[in-house]
Design an enzyme around this catalytic site. Sequence first.
Site, mmCIF file in Angstrom:
data_model
loop_
_atom_site.group_PDB
_atom_site.id
_atom_site.type_symbol
_atom_site.label_atom_id
_atom_site.label_comp_id
_atom_site.label_asym_id
_atom_site.label_seq_id
_atom_site.Cartn_x
_atom_site.Cartn_y
_atom_site.Cartn_z
ATOM 1 N N ASP A 166 78.373 -8.377 1.452
ATOM 2 C CA ASP A 166 77.118 -7.968 2.012
ATOM 3 C C ASP A 166 77.586 -6.660 2.993
ATOM 4 O O ASP A 166 76.672 -5.639 2.717
ATOM 5 C CB ASP A 166 76.811 -8.888 3.245
ATOM 6 C CG ASP A 166 76.477 -10.263 2.490
ATOM 7 O OD1 ASP A 166 76.626 -10.523 1.429
ATOM 8 O OD2 ASP A 166 75.666 -11.203 2.997
ATOM 9 N N GLU A 396 84.799 -19.878 7.538
ATOM 10 C CA GLU A 396 84.040 -18.905 6.441
ATOM 11 C C GLU A 396 85.024 -17.890 6.088
ATOM 12 O O GLU A 396 85.038 -17.640 4.803
ATOM 13 C CB GLU A 396 83.158 -18.316 7.337
ATOM 14 C CG GLU A 396 82.096 -17.540 6.239
ATOM 15 C CD GLU A 396 80.769 -16.997 6.783
ATOM 16 O OE1 GLU A 396 80.543 -17.165 8.056
ATOM 17 O OE2 GLU A 396 79.984 -16.386 6.206
HETATM 18 C C1 GLC Z 1 77.142 -14.137 3.053
HETATM 19 C C2 GLC Z 1 78.216 -13.680 1.938
HETATM 20 C C3 GLC Z 1 78.154 -14.326 0.740
HETATM 21 C C4 GLC Z 1 77.608 -15.807 0.721
HETATM 22 C C5 GLC Z 1 76.901 -16.121 1.743
HETATM 23 C C6 GLC Z 1 76.796 -17.630 1.706
HETATM 24 O O1 GLC Z 1 76.021 -13.749 2.813
HETATM 25 O O2 GLC Z 1 78.471 -12.272 2.235
HETATM 26 O O3 GLC Z 1 79.078 -13.762 -0.125
HETATM 27 O O4 GLC Z 1 77.378 -16.142 -0.490
HETATM 28 O O5 GLC Z 1 77.133 -15.641 3.069
HETATM 29 O O6 GLC Z 1 78.093 -18.176 1.952
#
Ligand code: GLC
Length: 425
Positions: A166, A396
């Site tokens: 992102d 994460e």
């Molecule tokens: C964030 C990450 C993305 C992922 C999401 C859920 O938006 O950047 O890659 O899919 O979180 O984990």
Amino acid sequence: MTTLRMEEGAHAVLARNDRGGYTVPTDRLYPFQWNWDSAFVAMGFATFNVDRAYRELERLVEGQWDDGMIPHIVFHVPSDTYFPGPDVWGTRHRILTSGITQPPVFGMALRHVHEAALANGMTDAEVRTRALFQAALHSHRWWLEARDPDGLGLVSILHPWESGSDNSPAWDEALARVPTTTTTTIRRKDTGHVDAAMRPRDEDYQRFIHLVDVYRDCDWDPKRQWAKAPFKVADVQMTAILARATADLMHLAEALGTDEDRAGLAQMRRRLVDGLARRWRPDLSRFVSLDLISGADIEAPTQAGFIPLVALALDGAQQSAITAEIGRWLDGMVVGVPSTPAFSPAFEPKRYWRGPVWAVINWLIADGLRLNGAEDLARRVEQSTVQAIENAGFCEYFDPTTGEGLGGDTFSWTAAAYLALGRRR
Ligand code: GLC
């Protein structure tokens, strides 16, 4: 903790995040089904419960649009702990979804799950794989039509969230052109769950939502969006994943597809592989994305530059250059591969996609290295990932300079990565 206890821990994370056949990435911060998270999670489930692995993919395609796109979020059940929710996206599919997509790891996961099902002697493997194969094929056709209309052999993202990375510095220049004005009122929820210093900044969020406003005003029509997009990047990470998933679908098509499917997939793969090969930059020892609005190469160093390893057979010179470059990024790090290297001015070891290490990215890089004969480096990347998870938990992501676990904890795809990579030691 022993490997066995850690595996039990990974199973517990997946059980805790299970919402009935699909898994949320983590409670509260991400309370719906996310596209590429679920594909990795399906491969994790395949290590101990193949039926559940199929379910994960089956529930994801409930959200597939009639034009073939598999959305980045499927809002199966309402939740008020996430922004932007369905009201902001304003899409009109049978069930509520977002209006953008994410990396198509789906095809890779399908082959993986199918092979696990055959190894387990599952009797309904063929029927279940066949239905998902059709969904995958439809989505790959969408990718090429909607996101490579000019036949570059590269697919584009119209929103940084589509990349899955992102907040990557790779988007900084392209995103800076996007206005911060929005017609939607922004009510961030993420910074109520985790430290704001680890998350994207407010200004980035305004631009992210500006893009959503523009595409919603196009009624989510792919042609209108393509014409109006203020952000359009031909992304090597996305293209590489699509090319690799296409190769995996070709493999499945040997047994499950028609002649026409096989020919279509082969053509698709050729186009993507050729497009990707043109993005190699010998002076940088990696691949670079292309900003379609400015026409410029995106040279900011990020993990995306290594992902084409999963799709291409590199020549000897490229192999040694790319492995040396990855080695340089690992230098001095407690855990690698960082999403942005420490020598980059954009490096921030704790902020989203600007330095931290993601287990699933390492999973892709290690697979790509192995495909390209770099067994030792692949092992090093895998071991350091497994070690980081054992030390810090199923977080994460991880600070590369300290190994500290960051962002949300009890993360589904980190648990899945542990299950897949932990077995390779
Ligand atoms: C964030 C990450 C993305 C992922 C999401 C859920 O938006 O950047 O890659 O899919 O979180 O984990």
